[in-house]
Design an enzyme around this catalytic site. Structure first.
Site, PDB file in Angstrom:
ATOM      1  N   LYS A  58       1.009   4.716  -2.638  1.00 23.32           N
ATOM      2  CA  LYS A  58       1.065   6.234  -2.018  1.00 23.32           C
ATOM      3  C   LYS A  58       2.132   6.888  -2.461  1.00 23.32           C
ATOM      4  O   LYS A  58       2.255   8.024  -2.715  1.00 23.32           O
ATOM      5  CB  LYS A  58       0.561   6.212  -0.712  1.00 23.32           C
ATOM      6  CG  LYS A  58      -0.871   5.765  -0.695  1.00 23.32           C
ATOM      7  CD  LYS A  58      -1.883   6.616  -1.475  1.00 23.32           C
ATOM      8  CE  LYS A  58      -3.380   6.218  -1.233  1.00 23.32           C
ATOM      9  NZ  LYS A  58      -4.153   6.980  -2.155  1.00 23.32           N
ATOM     10  N   TYR A  83       0.725  -1.173   0.043  1.00 21.38           N
ATOM     11  CA  TYR A  83       0.188  -0.101  -0.023  1.00 21.38           C
ATOM     12  C   TYR A  83       0.770   1.292  -0.105  1.00 21.38           C
ATOM     13  O   TYR A  83       0.694   2.047  -0.910  1.00 21.38           O
ATOM     14  CB  TYR A  83      -0.920   0.030   1.129  1.00 21.38           C
ATOM     15  CG  TYR A  83      -1.718   1.285   1.495  1.00 21.38           C
ATOM     16  CD1 TYR A  83      -2.748   1.675   0.699  1.00 21.38           C
ATOM     17  CD2 TYR A  83      -1.144   2.380   2.405  1.00 21.38           C
ATOM     18  CE1 TYR A  83      -3.334   2.985   1.024  1.00 21.38           C
ATOM     19  CE2 TYR A  83      -1.762   3.524   2.593  1.00 21.38           C
ATOM     20  CZ  TYR A  83      -2.826   3.683   1.857  1.00 21.38           C
ATOM     21  OH  TYR A  83      -3.463   4.778   1.827  1.00 21.38           O
TER      22      TYR A  83
END
Length: 247
Positions: free
Chosen positions: A154, A150
């Site tokens: 980002k 994750y």
């Protein structure tokens, strides 16, 4: 009002940060279109703010194109785009993340911005400019363990926002990124990897100097500023809305 006469498209606007952004933009005079896989939730928010909603998947180029067309019909132009839709796997060791989870992460968090850029930039070029806001994360700046894949998405969003800003500047298209710290959204328990209890929240809050998690209003207010004419000379920033977390 700071967005009077502007037309805005917000992805993931049925709840959380996206709903707050849509509501704030509408309160400031924008004509808002919401794109969300949760059609009922998107319609509810849109009805409340006098906007329109589109049920669609941000990983699908046709759905993105349809939302851009809907925003143009509703607002006559497309001045503001907020790429807010996002997803995370549950906090766990990186080798426990499945390939399916990995692919879904990149589809929703990164590929969606590719599709939106391909759809909205020609429109903005034709009308002489616009503003694109990507919702990144402090996870791409100061990552927490257990969210490695994750975090990488980002990090991609944070950097691609800067690169987009440089490339699109001659077209008078400003691109900025808003990087929130962990907030009390539907994804909170997945981010923490433990039950959402006061005790577990306290452990995460202890890492934020201002002593609380982010709230949807914090992200919405940051987006409002960056979308407004007050920020006309600001592009390529990663705006940390984090209570000091990344200091």
């Amino acid at each position: 009002m700071r967005l009077t006469g502007k037309s805005a498209l917000v992805t993931g606007g049925a709840s959380g940060f996206g709903a707050a952004i849509a509501e704030t933009f509408a309160q400031e005079g924008a004509k808002v279109t919401i794109l969300d896989l949760n059609g009922d939730g998107a319609a509810e928010v849109a009805d409340r703010i006098g906007g329109v909603s589109v049920k669609g998947d941000v990983t699908n180029a046709s759905d993105i194109e349809g939302a851009v067309m809907a925003a143009r019909r509703h607002g006559e132009t497309l001045d503001l785009v907020v790429n807010n839709a996002g997803w995370t796997h549950r906090n766990k060791p990186m080798l426990d993340v499945t390939e399916e989870e990995y692919e879904r992460l990149y589809d929703i968090n990164v590929r969606s911005i590719f599709h939106m850029t391909c759809a909205c930039v020609p429109v903005m070029r034709e009308q002489g400019g616009g503003v694109i806001l990507n919702i990144g994360s402090t996870a791409g700046i100061r990552p927490r363990p257990g969210l490695t894949w994750y975090n990488s998405t980002k990090g991609a969003v944070n950097l691609l926002s800067k690169s987009m800003a440089v490339e699109l500047a001659p077209d008078k298209i400003r691109v900025n990124c808003v990087a929130p710290v962990i907030g009390a959204t539907a994804l909170l328990e997945s981010f923490m990897g433990v039950p959402d209890t006061p005790e577990n929240r306290a452990k995460f809050v202890a890492t934020i100097p201002l002593g609380r998690m982010s709230e949807p209003r914090d992200i919405a207010n940051a987006c409002l500023y960056l979308a407004s004419d007050e920020a006309e000379f600001i592009t390529g920033t990663v705006f940390e809305v984090d209570g000091g977390r990344t200091v």
